[in-house]
Design a protein around this motif. Structure first.
Motif, short mmCIF file in Angstrom:
data_model
loop_
_atom_site.label_atom_id
_atom_site.label_comp_id
_atom_site.label_asym_id
_atom_site.label_seq_id
_atom_site.Cartn_x
_atom_site.Cartn_y
_atom_site.Cartn_z
N THR A 19 0.84 -1.20 0.00
CA THR A 19 0.00 0.00 0.00
C THR A 19 0.87 1.25 0.00
OG1 THR A 19 -1.73 -1.16 1.22
CG2 THR A 19 -1.82 1.25 1.22
N ILE A 21 0.96 5.19 0.32
CA ILE A 21 0.11 6.25 0.87
C ILE A 21 0.84 7.58 0.75
CG2 ILE A 21 -1.23 7.00 2.85
CD1 ILE A 21 -0.96 4.18 4.00
N HIS A 50 -4.31 12.60 -1.71
CA HIS A 50 -4.76 11.83 -0.55
C HIS A 50 -5.86 12.64 0.14
CE1 HIS A 50 -3.50 9.75 3.53
NE2 HIS A 50 -4.80 9.64 3.27
N PHE A 78 -5.83 8.61 -3.40
CA PHE A 78 -5.87 7.72 -2.23
C PHE A 78 -6.95 8.24 -1.30
CE2 PHE A 78 -4.79 5.76 1.74
CZ PHE A 78 -4.23 4.55 1.40
N ASP A 110 -9.56 3.25 -0.68
CA ASP A 110 -8.19 2.75 -0.63
C ASP A 110 -7.83 2.26 0.77
OD1 ASP A 110 -6.84 3.55 -3.37
OD2 ASP A 110 -8.19 5.17 -2.78
#
Length: 285
Positions: A19, A21, A50, A78, A110
């Motif tokens: 993952t 991020i 994000h 994200f 996500d």
């Protein structure tokens, strides 16, 4: 100092397992209606990738509208959402996630987090609910929020190592030493909410001096300190585009090791600004 849009490249990220991020995200707590949609859209236009929301924020529909209207490909954004603490029994969690995706107008999140621990619901069952959401493909990754270091270890044990993040209050005035140690041990990221201590960092002489040295604001220094830590992500919230661009300035400079240490030295267990009635017994440092 506020950098104009277009000069910041949002490339810093943390990878936990598979993952990835982005290290800087837009928090949306207390954003609502058109203001929320417009801030999400502005963030994506400025290069942010994000976005952090939650069922409890009651703004998932607006967040989804902002994402969809931006024209940014879904896979490039994200998106984190959270399940409220009274919905973390497995069947309730499944319904909550389904409702969140419906409000967002998206096929998946996500990352989904348990928003707060709930001692009335067995943690093992809650983690089983998270694992089921991932198995269904409704979420790509799972995690927790407002968990102590001990709770992180217990949860990760039930999850078989699948948890990727714990979102907690974290800023230079609040030590999260034990939580950070647990994150290193368990291979998890820490996402910092309230990363500028609700503006209190602006009143700290050490932070002011470092900001002056770099030609930055105190908020930028606090955010830089967070994202310069290996496993830490920050999700500052704002309702103003000029502040959005100021926050993005945290990606444009680096702090020296002695400056990082000086900021670490400010933290204590008493620096917390968020402490709900249902909060767990926090770590002492």
């Amino acid at each position: 100092m506020i950098e104009p849009a277009g000069e910041v490249i949002f490339v810093e990220s943390v990878t936990i397992k598979d993952t990835v991020i982005p290290k800087l995200g837009l928090g949306t707590w207390r954003l609502a209606d058109k203001e929320c949609r417009d801030m999400v859209l502005a963030a994506l236009e400025d290069g942010w990738r994000h976005i952090d929301t939650a069922a409890m924020y009651a703004n998932e529909a607006e967040v989804g509208k902002g994402i969809r209207s931006s024209g940014v490909p879904r896979d490039d954004v994200f998106l984190t959402t959270k399940v409220w603490y009274d919905k973390i029994a497995p069947e309730d969690m499944i319904r909550s996630c389904e409702d969140s995706l419906d409000r967002l107008g998206l096929d998946y999140a996500d990352l989904i987090l348990i928003h707060w621990p709930n001692p009335r619901i067995p943690l093992k069952e809650s983690i089983e609910g998270l694992l089921e959401l991932k198995a269904r493909g409704w979420v790509k990754a799972i995690g927790v929020s407002n968990f102590t270091s001990g709770m992180m270890r217990e949860a990760q044990g039930y999850a078989g190592g699948a948890l990727v993040a714990n979102q907690v209050e974290y800023h230079p005035l609040l030590s999260q030493k034990r939580v950070l140690e647990a994150a290193e041990e368990l291979d998890m990221a820490i996402t910092a909410y309230a990363p500028i201590a609700r503006g209190r960092v602006s009143d700290v002489p050490v932070i002011r001096d470092i900001a002056k040295k770099h030609g930055k604001t105190e908020a930028q220094v606090a955010l830089r300190w967070l994202i310069q830590q290996e496993r830490v992500i920050a999700v500052p919230k704002t309702a103003r585009r000029e502040r959005l661009r100021e926050n993005a300035g945290a990606l444009t400079f680096e702090l020296m090791p002695d400056e990082m240490d000086a900021l670490f030295a400010l933290g204590s267990a008493s620096g917390r600004t968020v402490n709900m009635d249902w909060a767990p017994k926090w770590d002492s440092e």
